[in-house]
Design an enzyme around this catalytic site. Sequence first.
Site, PDB file in Angstrom:
ATOM      1  N   GLU A  37       0.820  -1.223   0.000  1.00 52.22           N
ATOM      2  CA  GLU A  37       0.000   0.000   0.000  1.00 52.22           C
ATOM      3  C   GLU A  37       0.851   1.269   0.000  1.00 52.22           C
ATOM      4  O   GLU A  37       0.768   2.079   0.934  1.00 52.22           O
ATOM      5  CB  GLU A  37      -0.885   0.022   1.252  1.00 52.22           C
ATOM      6  CG  GLU A  37      -1.847  -1.123   1.356  1.00 52.22           C
ATOM      7  CD  GLU A  37      -2.639  -1.103   2.673  1.00 52.22           C
ATOM      8  OE1 GLU A  37      -2.218  -0.413   3.625  1.00 52.22           O
ATOM      9  OE2 GLU A  37      -3.662  -1.786   2.733  1.00 52.22           O
ATOM     10  N   PRO A  38       1.654   1.492  -1.019  1.00 45.71           N
ATOM     11  CA  PRO A  38       2.470   2.705  -1.012  1.00 45.71           C
ATOM     12  C   PRO A  38       1.641   3.937  -1.365  1.00 45.71           C
ATOM     13  O   PRO A  38       0.809   3.894  -2.275  1.00 45.71           O
ATOM     14  CB  PRO A  38       3.504   2.434  -2.112  1.00 45.71           C
ATOM     15  CG  PRO A  38       2.840   1.462  -3.032  1.00 45.71           C
ATOM     16  CD  PRO A  38       1.834   0.696  -2.225  1.00 45.71           C
ATOM     17  N   CYS A  98      -0.483  33.578  10.306  1.00 46.99           N
ATOM     18  CA  CYS A  98      -0.110  34.324  11.514  1.00 46.99           C
ATOM     19  C   CYS A  98       0.252  33.408  12.672  1.00 46.99           C
ATOM     20  O   CYS A  98      -0.432  33.389  13.704  1.00 46.99           O
ATOM     21  CB  CYS A  98      -1.227  35.283  11.884  1.00 46.99           C
ATOM     22  SG  CYS A  98      -1.387  36.513  10.604  1.00 46.99           S
ATOM     23  N   GLU A  99       1.250  32.599  12.471  1.00 45.48           N
ATOM     24  CA  GLU A  99       1.817  31.786  13.549  1.00 45.48           C
ATOM     25  C   GLU A  99       3.310  31.685  13.274  1.00 45.48           C
ATOM     26  O   GLU A  99       3.716  31.535  12.117  1.00 45.48           O
ATOM     27  CB  GLU A  99       1.212  30.366  13.557  1.00 45.48           C
ATOM     28  CG  GLU A  99      -0.261  30.352  13.873  1.00 45.48           C
ATOM     29  CD  GLU A  99      -0.770  28.995  14.323  1.00 45.48           C
ATOM     30  OE1 GLU A  99       0.026  28.188  14.859  1.00 45.48           O
ATOM     31  OE2 GLU A  99      -1.979  28.764  14.150  1.00 45.48           O
ATOM     32  N   TYR A 144       0.691  13.961   0.806  1.00 46.76           N
ATOM     33  CA  TYR A 144       0.267  14.665   2.011  1.00 46.76           C
ATOM     34  C   TYR A 144       0.516  16.176   1.870  1.00 46.76           C
ATOM     35  O   TYR A 144       0.859  16.850   2.831  1.00 46.76           O
ATOM     36  CB  TYR A 144       0.959  14.079   3.253  1.00 46.76           C
ATOM     37  CG  TYR A 144       0.844  12.561   3.283  1.00 46.76           C
ATOM     38  CD1 TYR A 144      -0.377  11.957   3.541  1.00 46.76           C
ATOM     39  CD2 TYR A 144       1.939  11.736   2.977  1.00 46.76           C
ATOM     40  CE1 TYR A 144      -0.507  10.575   3.509  1.00 46.76           C
ATOM     41  CE2 TYR A 144       1.814  10.349   2.946  1.00 46.76           C
ATOM     42  CZ  TYR A 144       0.585   9.783   3.222  1.00 46.76           C
ATOM     43  OH  TYR A 144       0.454   8.425   3.187  1.00 46.76           O
ATOM     44  N   ARG A 171       3.367  20.045   6.172  1.00 48.02           N
ATOM     45  CA  ARG A 171       4.334  19.059   6.687  1.00 48.02           C
ATOM     46  C   ARG A 171       5.490  19.691   7.490  1.00 48.02           C
ATOM     47  O   ARG A 171       5.839  19.180   8.555  1.00 48.02           O
ATOM     48  CB  ARG A 171       4.862  18.169   5.559  1.00 48.02           C
ATOM     49  CG  ARG A 171       3.734  17.381   4.857  1.00 48.02           C
ATOM     50  CD  ARG A 171       4.242  16.297   3.931  1.00 48.02           C
ATOM     51  NE  ARG A 171       4.797  15.193   4.686  1.00 48.02           N
ATOM     52  CZ  ARG A 171       6.070  14.985   4.849  1.00 48.02           C
ATOM     53  NH1 ARG A 171       6.957  15.778   4.294  1.00 48.02           N
ATOM     54  NH2 ARG A 171       6.493  13.970   5.581  1.00 48.02           N
TER      55      ARG A 171
HETATM   56  N1  LLP Z   1      -1.530   2.005   4.502  1.00 49.10           N
HETATM   57  C1  LLP Z   1      -2.049   2.472   5.655  1.00 49.10           C
HETATM   58  C2  LLP Z   1      -2.953   1.625   6.440  1.00 49.10           C
HETATM   59  C3  LLP Z   1      -1.709   3.760   6.094  1.00 49.10           C
HETATM   60  O1  LLP Z   1      -2.210   4.218   7.244  1.00 49.10           O
HETATM   61  C4  LLP Z   1      -0.833   4.568   5.326  1.00 49.10           C
HETATM   62  C5  LLP Z   1      -0.481   5.923   5.748  1.00 49.10           C
HETATM   63  C6  LLP Z   1      -0.335   4.041   4.111  1.00 49.10           C
HETATM   64  C7  LLP Z   1      -0.700   2.754   3.743  1.00 49.10           C
HETATM   65  C8  LLP Z   1       0.567   4.795   3.208  1.00 49.10           C
HETATM   66  O2  LLP Z   1       1.775   5.169   3.798  1.00 49.10           O
HETATM   67  P1  LLP Z   1       2.937   5.790   2.866  1.00 49.10           P
HETATM   68  O3  LLP Z   1       3.346   4.729   1.881  1.00 49.10           O
HETATM   69  O4  LLP Z   1       2.382   6.968   2.156  1.00 49.10           O
HETATM   70  O5  LLP Z   1       4.016   6.150   3.799  1.00 49.10           O
HETATM   71  N2  LLP Z   1       0.685  12.801   6.777  1.00 49.10           N
HETATM   72  C9  LLP Z   1       1.904  12.067   7.020  1.00 49.10           C
HETATM   73  C10 LLP Z   1       1.792  10.616   6.619  1.00 49.10           C
HETATM   74  C11 LLP Z   1       0.611   9.889   7.239  1.00 49.10           C
HETATM   75  C12 LLP Z   1       0.458   8.482   6.746  1.00 49.10           C
HETATM   76  C13 LLP Z   1      -0.776   7.848   7.228  1.00 49.10           C
HETATM   77  N3  LLP Z   1      -0.965   6.504   6.794  1.00 49.10           N
HETATM   78  C14 LLP Z   1       3.063  12.770   6.324  1.00 49.10           C
HETATM   79  O6  LLP Z   1       2.844  13.839   5.746  1.00 49.10           O
HETATM   80  O7  LLP Z   1       4.186  12.309   6.353  1.00 49.10           O
END
Ligand code: LLP
Length: 409
Positions: A262-263, A332-333, A361, A301
């Site tokens: 799940e990338p 404004c932070e 994100y 981020r």
């Molecule tokens: N599968 C599940 C169940 C997840 O919760 C996530 C991410 C992914 C796959 C995908 O993860 P990735 O391959 O994108 O790392 N907002 C944060 C990242 C939060 C990720 C939440 N879950 C950031 O900006 O780094």
Amino acid sequence: MIIGGVSAWGLAESYGTPLYVTDEQALRENYRRIHSAFSRHMDTRIMYACKANSNLAILRILEQEGSGIDAVSIGEVQTCMKAGFSPDRILYTGVNVSTEELRQVVKAGVPVNVDSFSELRRLAEISTDVPISFRVTPGVGSGHHPKVVTGAKGSKFGIPRESIIDAYREALDLGFEPQGLHAHIGSGGQSVEPFMDLIGIMIDTVNEIKDQLGLSLRFLDMGGGIGVPYRPHDPVMEVDELAMTITDMIKEETEVETLYVEPGRYIICDSTVLLTRCVDIKTTPEKNFIGVDAGFNTLIRPAFYDSYHHVAIANKFNRACERKFDVVGPICESGDYLARDRVLPEPEEGDLLAVYDAGAYGFVMSSNYNSRPRCREALVNQGQAELIREREDMDDIWRHQTVPGRLQQ
Ligand code: LLP
């Protein structure tokens, strides 16, 4: 600066800033690279974690490539179906899911990856015909920041390793036919070891389920979390090596037929830059500031996780860099920054800055804070640019607000 054959300056002139720009070919290449790394070894479904970027045009591209979807909400399910994904290509992995939402997911025909005993029992009252899997809390965590580590003990996600056999047993008793086992260690970690630990635990779990319950699971879902290099000298995770090791372990030690991955970040992150205009320059005895028109309302981020995003002045490549600057936005932070202490060329008002690796994100976490409408998104492909999201206006911000009549005199 050229993105997908189109001048960044020209894009900023025609569409305005801030502007997210995605290079379609880079996105397709990322998908193909990870898909082929795994599927050359075993049957693999890439389930794009659409929480990273759920723009309909982006989803169309990944639908064309043959991707599946990891969806976390009914909203993501509906968005992906609108983009052309059939329900059997989506896996719903919610956490703290309401019964009403479960009902809608089941009605949409989407398989459910169950996060708790409560969810299992509430699902059984809706239907036991829906394909299910379980999310286990493996006790292995990883991530670029404590806020995004999900797999460690004590996490709110999943069913603890110690109770997972009971979950499958109860599911069988309730009349379900569980199909798979899922886990997600966290997001954006740079090392391969946690994945190996995770796969070891998942293999043991799948085999215990087989031995104790006589249930053969069809798939194992290792979640996402493959990190990408944000800093110029960050290591690149060797996906080929990761894929080979993981698939070898699964093939040797289990009867599982299919691997799900799940990338999110890996597929979309480096395909997109955020273009933002320098509107103000401030020199103080302590710091030099480049004030730009994107703040944490546009890209949260850095403010939220102290994340590094590489920044360059797009119209000043190859100029000498002599002084350090903070790149700061209009919110404004004092936490509103995009980059800190960066050595950059001498800036001028009107310069165009590029914030790299903004595809994952980025827009999805943007907000209307400080009453700022959200920005446009563009797609570039082999020299052509198209808008894939219009900028909001003030009517969008006011649309769902009401002032009671008694306050209108
Ligand atoms: N599968 C599940 C169940 C997840 O919760 C996530 C991410 C992914 C796959 C995908 O993860 P990735 O391959 O994108 O790392 N907002 C944060 C990242 C939060 C990720 C939440 N879950 C950031 O900006 O780094």
